[in-house]
Design an enzyme around this catalytic site. Structure first.
Site, short mmCIF file in Angstrom:
data_model
loop_
_atom_site.label_atom_id
_atom_site.label_comp_id
_atom_site.label_asym_id
_atom_site.label_seq_id
_atom_site.Cartn_x
_atom_site.Cartn_y
_atom_site.Cartn_z
N ASP A 1 35.58 45.92 52.78
CA ASP A 1 36.02 47.00 53.85
C ASP A 1 35.58 46.48 55.10
OD1 ASP A 1 36.61 49.27 55.18
OD2 ASP A 1 35.54 50.51 54.11
N TRP A 2 36.04 46.78 56.21
CA TRP A 2 35.99 46.15 57.40
C TRP A 2 34.66 45.92 57.68
CZ3 TRP A 2 40.21 45.70 55.33
CH2 TRP A 2 41.34 45.14 55.77
#
Ligand code: BGC
Length: 751
Positions: free
Chosen positions: A233-234
């Protein structure tokens, strides 16, 4: 393709390979021009494409404008359709928009389990049930990928809250992890072969998901056979080199040179085998080339058609919760007032990375007007929900003058967004006041709810009708109007329980505590698994939803009464539309083990949505296999079926079972447990392989108590036989008996 990819990796320098393992910018992988390796773009999200206008804009929370595209129903709405075919089509439509925008990877679906109604991203997620979750996610992934666009299942795993989502440690026992939080991913991986998976931000049992070998390697790759690549995920990367070893290939977004360099150094120092890096790059390149092959420069899509489809889809997702006096559909010519500002500014999606820029927004007022419906209107509250006496008075006056008052209410934007959980299940004061004031002066109040997750409804008894419209995407308003006017017969069913109050939710004592560690203490008892087991009153149960017609369930029958290892059982029944209008029913199959001491009362193991004309009848058929009867034994690290009786329940919600058929699971391997001095005598006496040996031991060493059968042995361990032997049974002899028992059962028993 494997050969070409391997050859390509062979030609890459160490630096190029390390570089391949992190993004080039916010939404794109790196290219290697000298070898003709293109970078590929990826964008959110779960209910429509959010392609940012600028390449490297840092916008994972959706605050910048994106290219216009269609906003389809959000996750909780989609799931309420209980319709795999519909989700497949939504996937296809989203995939087509990706093709037209040259986007080869779509960052969705988001499939985390709804542990608490408060999770800020519940509107994006599908359901509280892992089976339904997996089936629907698989359908969506298949739809997207049928267009040659890759999907990304997210967030793996146990990301069921937004509070401290980047740092929190989800503490979950293995059985709960498998049965509740992983099964949805498992079904989707096995059935739909997603190109990619996004790991969650949080830790699971002490290890960040981005470096969690148990999740990424042991389970995802080895057990489930996942073939794509895993991205973070970012900003979820914790330790680049460790993650690579654990099975995390791509770090997103770009991380600067630091982490690429760390990989290079680790290989040079001999701390990381280059083959591990090669394997990761191969996995990434396979997707990159797959994407390039599928790219279609001529792809286009018809915005009107996509909008029409979005409206049709939204109507399939809405759930009719209450319809006393059959007030709905609204009768033409009745004096109707519409109250609540959400009718004018109709909310249709949640906030954060899933936010789609649509370029078109409808309102319930406009759509009802378009149908030639006559009505009066008052705002009733201000949009954010504050109570406003003068708005309230004006609305109450209209309600008093009308035959039917339709109140449009729910949750404002600020209540449901990524990165923030809700603090309560309550609707804003202004919305509640409008419903209660309208109900004081009008006995025919219908409430249309616009929200992405359950709300408390203390006002429920005062109104005649409730339509849960969810956040149905850009054409939501049209779908609401279609249902209110009877142009569409509602067919959605709740994919989550609506508890009467937040305190009833099983995670209540362990959720939203502002801690860095969260214990999933309710274990496997999530959602209806808890409420049904405790026989608690709920506002509306899992699987529930009404229709404008009635369905009759015929007698269910099974093709055989016994199931053995590796076998299946078929169960079928006929459903008839006994009413006057066309409608759709979702038939649900739950499995109830007779011995449910350590299990939920019943669990969903099948569902089927069928369309029936008035008077029409169709057969529905389900297949039950071993896994549908099993539970996860943490002791063995495997799924196991316990022999005995199971009831297959067919019904219209988890609480409305209409038909039951009993079956028996026979000849399943027992659960091996090594017999020791603590093993209970009663259990051994009930096992035919052990009974004789134990009887003999008692006869010789404790004849006085041997004859007793009044429950004395139920909780008495083997070592107690020593006590009653008055010293004649030595430890040594006892051990001989124990060895004999283990021999007889192969070191196994089935307790
Ligand atoms: C979200 C992801 C999303 C990513 C990229 C993150 O904040 O958790 O779901 O795909 O941003 O926008």
């Amino acid at each position: 393709m494997d050969g070409i990819v391997r050859e390509m990796v062979r030609k890459m320098t160490l630096e190029e390979k390390a570089g391949m393992c992190s993004g080039a910018n916010w939404f794109e992988t790196k290219s290697v021009e000298r070898l003709g390796i293109p970078g590929i773009q990826m964008f959110d999200g779960p209910n429509g494409l959010r392609k940012n206008s600028g390449k490297s804009e840092s916008d994972s929370l959706g605050s910048y404008r994106a290219v216009e595209s269609t906003c389809f129903p959000t996750g909780s709405a989609m799931a309420a359709s209980w319709d795999e075919e519909l989700l497949f089509k939504i996937g296809q439509y989203m995939g087509q928009e990706c093709l037209a925008e040259q986007v080869p990877l779509l960052l969705g679906p988001a499939v985390n389990i709804k542990r608490s109604p408060l999770c800020g991203r519940n509107f994006e997620y599908l359901t509280e049930d892992p089976y339904l979750c997996g089936k629907l996610a698989a359908a969506l992934v298949k739809g997207v990928q049928s267009k040659g666009v890759g999907a990304c299942l997210k967030h793996f795993a146990a990301n069921s809250q937004e509070e401290k989502r980047l740092s929190v440690n989800s503490v979950i026992d293995e059985r709960t992890l498998r049965e509740i939080y992983l099964t949805g991913f498992e079904i989707a991986v096995k059935e739909s072969d997603p190109w990619t998976i996004m790991c969650a931000y949080n830790k699971v049992n002490g290890k960040h998901c981005s470096r969690n070998e148990h999740l990424l390697d042991e389970i995802l790759r080895r057990e489930w056979g996942f073939k794509g690549f895993v991205m973070t995920d970012w900003g979820a990367m914790k330790d680049r080199v460790d993650s690579l070893r654990a099975g995390l290939e791509l770090e997103m977004p770009a991380s600067g040179e630091e982490n690429d360099q760390a990989i290079v150094e680790a290989v040079k120092r001999g701390e990381l085998e280059e083959s591990v890096l090669d394997r990761a790059v191969e996995r990434i390149l396979r997707v990159v080339f797959r994407a390039r092959k599928a790219a279609d420069e001529k792809a286009v899509y018809d915005r009107e058609e996509h909008n029409d489809f979005a409206a049709m889809a939204a109507a399939e997702c809405m759930v009719l919760l209450k319809n006393e006096k059959r007030l709905l559909p609204l009768k033409k010519g009745a004096r109707i007032c519409i109250l609540g500002e959400m009718a004018e500014k109709t909310r249709y999606q949640g906030g954060g990375s899933s936010h789609v820029t649509t370029g078109r927004e409808g309102s319930v007022l406009e759509e009802l007007g378009r149908k030639g419906m006559e009505f009066s209107y008052a705002r009733g509250y201000s949009l954010e929900g504050e109570k406003d006496e003068s708005l309230l008075c004006e609305a109450a006056k209209l309600a008093a003058e009308s035959e039917i008052a339709v109140v449009v209410a729910g949750l404002p934007d600020s209540y449901e967004t990524e990165s923030r959980d809700r603090v309560s299940m309550k609707m804003p004061e202004g919305h509640i006041a409008l419903i209660t004031e309208a109900a004081k002066v009008n006995r025919n109040v219908v409430v249309v709810l616009i929200n992405g997750a359950p709300v408390e409804m203390d006002w429920e008894m005062r109104v005649c009708g409730i339509l849960e419209a969810y956040l149905g995407g850009q054409a939501s308003a049209k779908a609401i109007a279609d249902i209110l006017c009877g142009d569409v017969n509602p067919s959605g069913k709740l994919a989550e329980t609506f508890p009467a109050k937040l305190q009833d939710n099983p995670s209540y004592l362990n959720y939203g505590m502002d801690t860095y560690e969260v214990d999933y203490r309710e274990g496997i008892y999530v959602g209806y698994r808890y409420y049904d087991k405790k026989e608690m009153n709920v506002r509306y149960p899992f699987g529930y939803g009404l229709s404008y017609t009635d369905f009759e369930y015929g007698r269910a029958s099974v093709d055989k009464k016994e199931i053995r290892e590796g076998e299946e059982i078929k169960i079928s029944l006929r459903i008839r539309n006994a009413g006057q209008v066309f409608g759709k029913e979702v038939v649900q199959l739950y499995v109830e083990p007779e011995d449910s001491r350590n299990r939920p009362l019943r669990e969903l193991k099948g569902f089927c949505k069928i369309a029936l004309k008035p008077g029409e009848e169709k057969e529905v058929c389900f297949t039950i296999g071993e896994r549908d009867l099993s539970y996860y034994s943490a002791e063995l690290g495997a799924w196991r079926v316990k022999e005995g009786k199971y009831t297959l329940c067919l019904g219209s919600s988890s609480r409305d079972i209409r038909q039951r058929c009993e079956i028996r699971a026979v000849s399943f391997e027992g659960i091996p447990t090594v017999i020791c001095e603590d093993t209970v005598i009663g259990d051994l006496l009930r096992d035919e392989r052990c009974a004789g040996i134990v009887e003999e031991m008692l006869e010789v060493y404790a004849p006085e108590i041997r004859k007793k059968r009044d429950g004395i042995f139920d909780n008495m361990p083997l070592r107690q036989a020593k006590l009653f032997s008055k010293g004649s049974l030595t430890w040594e002899t006892l051990q001989l008996y124990i060895d004999k028992l283990n021999q007889a059962t192969g070191g196994r028993d089935s307790f």
